[in-house]
Scaffold this motif. Structure first.
Motif, short mmCIF file in Angstrom:
data_model
loop_
_atom_site.label_atom_id
_atom_site.label_comp_id
_atom_site.label_asym_id
_atom_site.label_seq_id
_atom_site.Cartn_x
_atom_site.Cartn_y
_atom_site.Cartn_z
N VAL A 87 0.85 -1.18 0.00
CA VAL A 87 0.00 0.00 0.00
C VAL A 87 0.89 1.24 0.00
CG1 VAL A 87 -1.81 1.27 1.20
CG2 VAL A 87 -1.78 -1.23 1.29
N PHE A 88 0.68 2.08 -0.99
CA PHE A 88 1.43 3.34 -1.08
C PHE A 88 0.42 4.47 -1.19
CE2 PHE A 88 3.31 6.84 -3.40
CZ PHE A 88 4.51 7.03 -2.72
N ASN A 89 0.51 5.46 -0.29
CA ASN A 89 -0.40 6.59 -0.39
C ASN A 89 0.29 7.89 -0.05
OD1 ASN A 89 -0.26 5.56 2.25
ND2 ASN A 89 -2.19 6.50 2.82
N VAL A 90 -0.18 8.95 -0.69
CA VAL A 90 0.31 10.31 -0.50
C VAL A 90 -0.88 11.17 -0.12
CG1 VAL A 90 1.47 12.26 -1.58
CG2 VAL A 90 2.09 9.95 -2.24
N PRO A 135 -7.61 -5.99 -4.66
CA PRO A 135 -6.56 -6.51 -3.76
C PRO A 135 -6.92 -6.35 -2.28
CG PRO A 135 -5.88 -4.43 -4.74
CD PRO A 135 -7.14 -4.84 -5.44
N LEU A 136 -7.88 -5.48 -1.97
CA LEU A 136 -8.29 -5.28 -0.58
C LEU A 136 -9.50 -6.13 -0.20
CD1 LEU A 136 -7.95 -1.39 -0.30
CD2 LEU A 136 -6.38 -3.12 0.56
N ASP A 137 -10.00 -6.96 -1.12
CA ASP A 137 -11.17 -7.79 -0.86
C ASP A 137 -10.75 -9.03 -0.07
OD1 ASP A 137 -13.54 -9.13 -0.80
OD2 ASP A 137 -13.79 -9.30 -2.98
N GLU A 138 -10.99 -9.01 1.23
CA GLU A 138 -10.59 -10.13 2.09
C GLU A 138 -11.55 -11.30 1.97
OE1 GLU A 138 -10.21 -8.62 6.01
OE2 GLU A 138 -8.47 -7.36 5.57
N SER A 139 -12.75 -11.04 1.46
CA SER A 139 -13.73 -12.13 1.32
C SER A 139 -13.39 -13.05 0.16
CB SER A 139 -15.14 -11.56 1.13
OG SER A 139 -15.21 -10.82 -0.09
N ASN A 140 -12.59 -12.57 -0.79
CA ASN A 140 -12.19 -13.39 -1.93
C ASN A 140 -10.89 -14.11 -1.59
OD1 ASN A 140 -11.31 -14.37 -4.49
ND2 ASN A 140 -12.53 -12.78 -5.51
N GLY A 166 -4.93 -13.27 -9.86
CA GLY A 166 -5.85 -12.39 -10.54
C GLY A 166 -6.21 -11.11 -9.81
N ARG A 167 -5.45 -10.75 -8.78
CA ARG A 167 -5.73 -9.50 -8.07
C ARG A 167 -5.08 -8.34 -8.83
NH1 ARG A 167 -7.71 -9.95 -2.78
NH2 ARG A 167 -7.99 -12.13 -2.14
N GLY A 168 -5.83 -7.28 -8.98
CA GLY A 168 -5.35 -6.14 -9.75
C GLY A 168 -4.73 -5.07 -8.88
N GLN A 169 -4.57 -3.92 -9.48
CA GLN A 169 -4.01 -2.77 -8.77
C GLN A 169 -5.13 -1.76 -8.57
OE1 GLN A 169 -1.33 -0.02 -10.89
NE2 GLN A 169 0.15 -0.41 -9.28
N ARG A 170 -5.34 -1.37 -7.33
CA ARG A 170 -6.43 -0.44 -7.03
C ARG A 170 -5.86 0.97 -6.92
NH1 ARG A 170 -11.22 -1.15 -2.49
NH2 ARG A 170 -12.18 0.91 -2.79
N TYR A 229 -6.00 -1.57 -21.05
CA TYR A 229 -6.04 -2.46 -19.89
C TYR A 229 -7.48 -2.85 -19.60
CZ TYR A 229 -1.31 -0.71 -19.20
OH TYR A 229 -0.01 -0.38 -19.39
N TYR A 230 -7.63 -3.98 -18.90
CA TYR A 230 -8.93 -4.37 -18.40
C TYR A 230 -9.17 -3.61 -17.10
CZ TYR A 230 -8.39 -8.20 -21.73
OH TYR A 230 -8.19 -8.94 -22.88
N VAL A 231 -10.29 -2.88 -17.07
CA VAL A 231 -10.55 -1.98 -15.94
C VAL A 231 -12.00 -2.12 -15.51
CG1 VAL A 231 -10.58 0.44 -15.18
CG2 VAL A 231 -8.82 -0.33 -16.77
N ARG A 232 -12.23 -1.99 -14.22
CA ARG A 232 -13.59 -1.90 -13.70
C ARG A 232 -13.62 -0.94 -12.52
NH1 ARG A 232 -15.15 -4.71 -9.02
NH2 ARG A 232 -13.52 -6.03 -8.11
N LYS A 233 -14.83 -0.37 -12.29
CA LYS A 233 -15.04 0.43 -11.09
C LYS A 233 -15.18 -0.51 -9.90
CE LYS A 233 -17.77 3.95 -10.95
NZ LYS A 233 -18.96 4.83 -11.06
N VAL A 234 -14.79 -0.01 -8.73
CA VAL A 234 -14.81 -0.85 -7.54
C VAL A 234 -16.21 -1.37 -7.24
CG1 VAL A 234 -14.46 -0.83 -5.03
CG2 VAL A 234 -12.77 0.23 -6.53
#
Length: 632
Positions: free
Chosen positions: A70-73, A127-132, A137-141, A168-173
């Motif tokens: 996790v990287f955030n600014v 990648p933050l979905d703990e239920s899965n 196949g985890r992407g970059q959020r 790229y293959y993209v979807r909304k959260v």
């Protein structure tokens, strides 16, 4: 069967037939496809102003190591910081503005799937979905948010579309539909890309002294061992570097390694950071000195390879596992770089630390200092992902070797130069008469002027204290103006140097730094690496002699070369004095030749010519003034 029963049976059959007809009609209708109506539409049509973005978060998942990064600014408390990296200051305003601008107006392309079960295939699992429980196949959020945390953009970016660069293959959260999307996001989640990576921010032209204080700590005996001190100095940026104590007859400076050391200093990069205890940081910001006030601070320092020792005077002195390097500039800034514990870890371990994964090692022993560099090189053999996601760094998660670094800064005005010296005002002669012409009548002034002219003629050859004093005062006033100008310039240099040291201390005080093991080796060079054997002259060239008469003259000191005979110069005979021309006036104190006798021939040339000739023959080079002793 009576009439009523028969009627009810026919009614039931009719109802069933009617229902069957309805079902058949509905089944024959075309299926309404959802999701396609959004093709060509923007993901976030309300996001039009990139300056609204006040935070960025990038979450990626490494399948090989099964680790989440996790990287955030974030802009908070009036400054850009990196919460994922201990709130380290970020140089993020321009970078974030460019990233936000690239995400304005991103459009849905072709619809690839509407089923959640296809998310793994396209690499768009959150990648933050703990239920899965899927590890593949985890992407970059990628999330942009405005002040207060409300999201402006929240994507899951998956795999790159085959043979379609930039797609790229993209979807909304909050959607299951996956689209092909054209992205032009120049985004990096590499820590060094969001900070000022230049650690020291030192100008090579300002360097005047480098001291390599090489030693190791004998932890068993609580003492220093393998001590070696090497001091490099130069007068200014155009002067050559010189190593103290070098035997110039048998040794010369290894300029290649010295230049490598300087290049490493000037370009020293931050690879990771760790926060220092608050009490240590506060004292460093205040005084630039290290003062320990509790045992926990001592433990924290020692865990990273730094020890506070007691001096004979009762003070505290910082020592480190592998010595230190002192760097001094002509601004009076004295950097002290202490090299601490060596450790191995992944990129994330190096950047922020990960407790259990940091593997401390014993420092390389003397004679095997390249072990760390070899390990670091060997770790570069790991294969990278065949498909790269935008914003994903080419991260090599094999263990790499790094080292802790502790930096302090002090100010030493002696390296600015000597302060200007105030000139001494000349003393007024005691017997100098005070003139009071304004109080005398005109006749008296006229008489005084006549007397002065007569006295001047009578005393032409006598010293004039008043004139000498006036000349001395004029010279003093000129020197005083020069002194005042130089003093102002010197004071400005001192103030600027002190301000720079304060700024650097505020920057360095909060952090332990992590640098590469390779940089450490290039900085902490031994004396044997700084010198090399001097070139020995070939036979017949090193010493003057009959076979080498042209020593020191280019082209004339080659072995076997014969020079033409040089004519012997004879001193010219002195010209006789004119017969009837009167002799020049002799200065006082010198005797005139006796009348009727010719002047004796001079036995040697005049003193001025001899001095000139001697200076041309010897021409010694003036030694540069020595600088103040370097700090220890």
């Amino acid at each position: 069967m009576n009439e009523t029963t028969r009627t009810l049976t026919f009614v039931g059959i009719a109802v069933v037939a009617l229902i069957a007809a309805f079902v058949t009609d509905r089944a024959s209708q075309p299926v309404e496809l959802t999701g396609y109506e959004n093709v060509g539409q923007e993901f976030y049509p309300d996001f039009t102003d990139p300056t609204q973005a006040r935070s960025l978060r990038v979450v990626s998942y490494d399948e090989d190591s099964a680790t989440l990064k996790v990287f955030n600014v974030e802009f908070k408390d009036g400054a850009w910081r990196i919460p994922s990296h201990h709130d380290y200051p970020a140089d993020a305003e321009d970078e974030l503005a460019e990233t936000a601008a690239s995400l304005v107006g991103v459009v849905r392309g072709a619809l690839e799937s509407r089923r959640k079960s296809d998310h793994e295939r396209f690499g768009v699992i959150d990648p933050l979905d703990e239920s899965n429980t899927n590890l593949q196949g985890r992407g970059q959020r990628l999330t942009l948010a405005k002040e207060g945390g409300a999201p402006l953009v929240d994507f899951i970016i998956g795999k790159q579309v085959p043979e379609q660069p930039g797609e790229y293959y993209v979807r909304k959260v909050d959607e299951d539909s996956v689209y092909r999307t054209k992205l032009n996001v120049d985004l990096s989640s590499d820590f060094s890309d969001w900070i000022e990576p230049d650690l020291l921010k030192v100008d090579r032209d300002r360097l005047v002294e480098i001291i390599v204080n090489k030693y190791s700590i004998d932890e068993a005996n609580r003492s220093l061992k393998d001590k070696e001190l090497s001091t490099l100095k130069r007068q200014n940026s155009s002067s050559p570097w010189e190593l103290e104590g070098m035997n110039k007859e048998t040794e010369k400076l290894n300029t290649a390694d010295v230049n490598q050391m300087i290049n490493t200093l000037v370009d020293l990069k931050i690879q990771g950071i760790r926060p220092k205890p608050a009490a240590i940081a506060a004292e460093l910001k205040k005084s630039g000195q290290l003062q320990l006030k509790n045992a926990m601070d001592f433990v924290d320092l020692q865990s990273k390879g730094f020890i506070v020792a007691r001096t004979q005077s009762g003070g505290q002195m910082l020592v480190s596992n592998e010595g230190e390097v002192i760097v001094i500039t002509n601004q009076g800034v004295v950097y002290s770089l202490y090299f601490g514990e060596i450790f191995t870890g992944s990129t994330l371990d190096i950047e922020v630390g990960n407790g259990s994964k940091e593997q401390k090692e014993k420092s390389p022993k003397k004679g095997s200092e390249k072990e760390a560099d070899q390990k670091e090189t060997a770790s570069a053999d790991k294969k990278e992902d065949a498909v790269e996601k935008p914003g994903k760094t080419k991260e090599d998660d094999a263990l790499k070797t790094s080292r802790y670094l502790f930096v302090t800064v002090t100010f030493d005005p002696s390296f600015i130069g000597d302060p200007p010296q105030k000139p001494t005002e000349p003393k007024k002669p005691a017997d100098l008469k005070e003139k009071a012409d304004d109080d005398k009548p005109a006749d008296a002034k006229s008489d005084d002027k006549k007397d002065e002219k007569q006295d001047q003629k009578a005393d032409e050859k006598k010293p004039d204290p008043a004139a000498d004093y006036a000349a001395a005062m004029k010279k003093y006033e000129s020197e005083l103006k020069t002194y005042e100008k130089q003093l102002k310039e010197y004071d400005e240099k001192v103030i600027k140097g002190q301000e720079l040291v304060q700024q650097l201390n505020e920057r360095f005080a909060d952090w332990y730094y992590v640098i590469s093991a390779n940089s450490f080796e290039k900085l902490r060079m031994s004396r044997s690496a700084l010198v090399e054997p001097a070139d020995k002259p070939e036979e017949g060239q090193g010493k003057p002699g009959p076979g080498n008469p042209g020593l020191g003259i280019p082209g004339l000191n080659l072995p076997g070369m014969k020079l033409p005979a040089q004519p012997t110069e004879k001193p010219a005979a002195p010209k006789p004095a004119p017969a009837k021309k009167p002799a020049p006036a002799q200065p006082e104190g010198e005797s005139k030749p006796a009348a009727g006798k010719p002047e004796a021939k001079p036995k040697s040339p005049p003193k001025e010519s001899a001095a000139k000739k001697g200076s041309e023959e010897k021409a010694p080079q003036a030694k540069p003034p020595e600088k103040a002793a370097s700090p220890e």
